[in-house]
Every structure is written in C-alpha cells, then in structure tokens.
Scaffold this motif. Structure first.
Motif, short mmCIF file in Angstrom:
data_model
loop_
_atom_site.label_atom_id
_atom_site.label_comp_id
_atom_site.label_asym_id
_atom_site.label_seq_id
_atom_site.Cartn_x
_atom_site.Cartn_y
_atom_site.Cartn_z
N GLU A 232 7.95 1.73 1.72
CA GLU A 232 6.66 1.77 2.40
C GLU A 232 5.83 0.51 2.18
O GLU A 232 5.18 0.02 3.09
CB GLU A 232 5.86 3.00 1.94
CG GLU A 232 4.57 3.20 2.72
CD GLU A 232 3.79 4.42 2.27
OE1 GLU A 232 3.39 5.22 3.12
OE2 GLU A 232 3.57 4.55 1.04
N ASP A 233 5.87 -0.04 0.97
CA ASP A 233 5.03 -1.21 0.70
C ASP A 233 5.63 -2.51 1.23
O ASP A 233 5.09 -3.59 0.99
CB ASP A 233 4.68 -1.33 -0.78
CG ASP A 233 5.87 -1.38 -1.70
OD1 ASP A 233 7.01 -1.28 -1.20
OD2 ASP A 233 5.69 -1.50 -2.93
N ALA A 234 6.74 -2.42 1.98
CA ALA A 234 7.25 -3.58 2.71
C ALA A 234 6.92 -3.49 4.20
O ALA A 234 7.25 -4.39 4.96
CB ALA A 234 8.77 -3.70 2.54
N LEU A 235 6.23 -2.42 4.59
CA LEU A 235 5.86 -2.21 5.99
C LEU A 235 4.40 -2.61 6.19
O LEU A 235 3.51 -2.10 5.51
CB LEU A 235 6.07 -0.74 6.38
CG LEU A 235 7.49 -0.21 6.22
CD1 LEU A 235 7.52 1.29 6.46
CD2 LEU A 235 8.45 -0.92 7.19
N LEU A 236 4.17 -3.51 7.13
CA LEU A 236 2.82 -4.01 7.41
C LEU A 236 2.31 -3.39 8.70
O LEU A 236 2.94 -3.54 9.75
CB LEU A 236 2.84 -5.53 7.55
CG LEU A 236 3.50 -6.31 6.40
CD1 LEU A 236 3.63 -7.78 6.77
CD2 LEU A 236 2.72 -6.13 5.11
N ASP A 237 1.21 -2.68 8.61
CA ASP A 237 0.59 -2.08 9.80
C ASP A 237 -0.10 -3.20 10.58
O ASP A 237 -1.31 -3.39 10.49
CB ASP A 237 -0.39 -1.00 9.38
CG ASP A 237 -0.95 -0.23 10.56
OD1 ASP A 237 -0.51 -0.48 11.70
OD2 ASP A 237 -1.84 0.61 10.35
N MET A 238 0.69 -3.93 11.34
CA MET A 238 0.21 -5.12 12.04
C MET A 238 -0.77 -4.80 13.15
O MET A 238 -1.70 -5.57 13.42
CB MET A 238 1.43 -5.87 12.61
CG MET A 238 1.12 -7.11 13.40
SD MET A 238 2.65 -7.95 13.88
CE MET A 238 3.26 -6.89 15.20
N GLY A 239 -0.58 -3.65 13.82
CA GLY A 239 -1.43 -3.33 14.96
C GLY A 239 -1.34 -4.40 16.01
O GLY A 239 -0.25 -4.83 16.41
#
Length: 364
Positions: A232-239
């Motif tokens: 999870e902490d390698a996933l960036l909620d870029m939007g």
C-alpha cells in the motif's frame, strides 16, 4: 474569524489552515494561562503580511491548564477539515524546556520514516510548530511568562476525518496532521493533495521500495496492486496531478515508476497535459485521431475517432477495428512522463491504461 480575502482570478474566498487555527488557539490559551483572560478574537501574524483574527468557539481555564477551540474556516476550498474544531490545551512546562508538543484526540502520530518528523512525534508539521513557538515567545514577552509550555493539539472527529486523507497510508495513525506552510488555504489549489503525493514518495523511498505507482483513482490502484503485488505504501493516489508525481520523482527518484489510469485521463497525459482535471484539460479527439492515423488506421476509423464523443468511444471504435488505441495512448503518456523526468535515474517507466470496468486496455 475574519475573512482572509479573495483570490483575484476566481473571486473565491481564502481560508485558514489547521496550523493557523492551532497557532491562534495556542496564543489565546497561553495568554489566558498567564493573565486569566482569553483574548477574543485572537489575532496572529502569518507570512506575507497576513494578520487574521479568530473567534473563540470554546474556552476553559481550570487546574493550571487553558484550553481554546477554534472552528476551521477553509474558505471556498473543499477541504476535508472545513468546519472542524481545532483545540489547543496549554500547560506550564519544566523550566528551560521550551515548547513541547503533544498529540491530543484526533491528531495523529508518525509511525513510518520518510516524513519531516521523527517516528513517534505528533503529526504537527514543522511550519505550524514554528508559528506556535514564535507566538508563544511573543505572549511570554508581553505578559512575563517563561515560554516553557506543553501544547496539546486536538481536532474533533479527527480520527474519522483522517480516513478520508492519505494519513493512514503515510503511517500517520490516530488522526489528522496539523498542516500549513503560509497559514492560508488557497481555494482549489489542491496544495494539500500535492503535498501528500510528495510525502507518499518520501515514505516509499524511506521504506526502501524500488517501485512506486501513480494511480488516477481507486480502480487503477487496485489493478496495479494486483498486477505488481505492490504494498500500500508504494501506491501514490495521484488523482489528476501527474505533473506533481513526475516533478517530485525527478528530484527524488525511485528506480521504477508505473503510471496507471483510465483512457480519458491518460489520453490527456499523452497529449502533454500534466494536470488531468476535467476543468483544466480536455481530451482532444483530434489528437487521438492523429494517433490512429499514425498507426496506419483506415480513413473511416480516423474520421470516426475524430468525431468521437469521449476517449472511451474512440477506444471502442478502435477495438472493433482491431487497432490498439490503448497501447498508443500508453506509449504517448510514457513519452510525456519521460520528458518531465528529464533523464532522472528512474530506470523503468511503464504505463497501464484501463477502462471503466478495470480491464487493462493498453500498456507501454
């Protein structure tokens, strides 16, 4: 509290950060602790010659502690903490201790490295800490205090509100962060989202992750997590903020980057747009038609894509004709990304394009 003014180009009203509210609450509470009287409203000094005054929503002076609550006004920005009660409880500290910070109810605690605060510290960012220290010193000088205090900050319902933010992913547990660099919330600047993207990259780097993924939404995030087994902490909620991800990685690289999103948003990235919000960039049917033409698509398909209502419409036309528009969009988006990275040591960049159902329709 007083109006912060309006943004010239939009006419939208500015607001105040949680850090500004916490500074005001601390200032009023420490003043009451020394004088027995709460200043209401309480005025503080912020950068860029801003001097807002805040009305006190709650005040309590009892048993050697002063507590003040201030309702946050985010102006016309759709801030998750708009209307939240930000409180400061101030007590005298040990001689020579200066200002000590504590996390009260609704304020988180740092549990992962990579943030500008040590693990175990309350999630009160460096600039709000500086504002609070400066105002404590000013109150002490004005009223004969030592400036040695314990400041415990709280946000009503902060733990619940934090679930709507990046905090759990960043390892900030138990509540919100006290944020702000200037004290002012600029409407629709999305500065807090962009700051969260940067902190997400910092946390991933500190955790030793060599592969991060910038995703435009929850569906693309799920697809990428399954595709690469990323934590999870390698996933960036870029939007919509592809540019924020790419520009920060240019300065703070990770060996591998995946960009994932829907055909519409990534078509805009392929066309050179770095802000993918529908209000600030549009899908160009002409651009998509040029991709089809460049791939040798028949004239009828080129014309159909040129008159398509949406990127999904164009994709479906191409799928029916056996032309991989998703791959072409992915390749274009990757080219844009590489251009922004400007040769930074991000060794592998790949792009995953999905449709609304979450099916992968293009890769590069």
């Amino acid at each position: 509290m007083t109006d912060a003014g309006r943004e010239r180009s939009t006419g939208l009203r500015y607001g105040w950060t949680t850090g500004a509210c916490a500074t005001a609450a601390t200032t009023a509470a420490y003043t009451a602790l020394l004088t027995g009287e709460f200043p209401d409203p309480v005025q503080i000094d912020l950068p860029h010659d801003k001097h807002p005054a805040f009305a006190l929503a709650r005040e309590l002076l009892k048993d050697g502690a002063a507590t003040v609550g201030i309702v946050k006004d985010a102006g016309d920005d759709p801030d998750v903490t708009h209307g939240a009660l930000v409180s400061a409880r101030v007590t005298h500290g040990a001689p020579g201790s200066g200002v000590a910070f504590r996390a009260g109810e609704g304020v988180g605690t740092v549990t992962k490295p990579g943030l500008p605060l040590a693990v175990g510290e309350p999630a009160i960012n460096p600039m709000p800490r500086r504002f609070i220290r400066e105002h404590v010193a000013a109150v002490a000088a004005a009223h004969g205090g030592t400036g040695d205090v314990v400041v415990e900050l709280s946000v009503e319902n902060g733990a619940e509100l934090a679930r709507k933010t990046w905090n759990p992913r960043l390892g900030i547990l138990g509540g919100l962060s006290i944020l702000g660099t200037t004290g002012v919330v600029v409407p629709y600047s999305c500065s807090s989202w962009i700051d969260s993207i940067r902190r997400g990259i910092d946390v991933a780097r500190a955790a030793g992750h060599r592969h991060v993924a910038g995703c435009t939404g929850s569906t693309s995030e799920r697809v990428v997590a399954e595709l690469y087994a990323l934590p999870e902490d390698a996933l960036l909620d870029m939007g919509d903020f592809a540019g924020a991800v790419l520009k920060y990685l240019r300065r703070h690289p990770v060996p591998r980057l995946t960009i994932a999103g829907g055909i519409g948003k990534l078509a805009k990235l392929a066309d050179g747009h770095l802000d993918l919000h529908s209000g600030r960039s549009q899908v160009s049917p002409e651009f998509l038609a040029s991709l089809v033409a460049g791939a040798g698509g028949p004239a009828t398909l080129v014309a159909g894509v040129r008159s398509a209502n949406t990127a999904l419409d164009a994709l479906q036309q191409c799928q029916a004709a056996g032309l991989p528009l998703g791959d072409l969009v992915a390749a274009g988006a990757r080219e844009t990304a590489l251009g922004v990275l400007q040769g930074a040591p991000v060794e592998v960049v790949d792009v995953v394009v999905i449709d609304r159902a979450g099916s992968i329709v293009g890769r590069a």
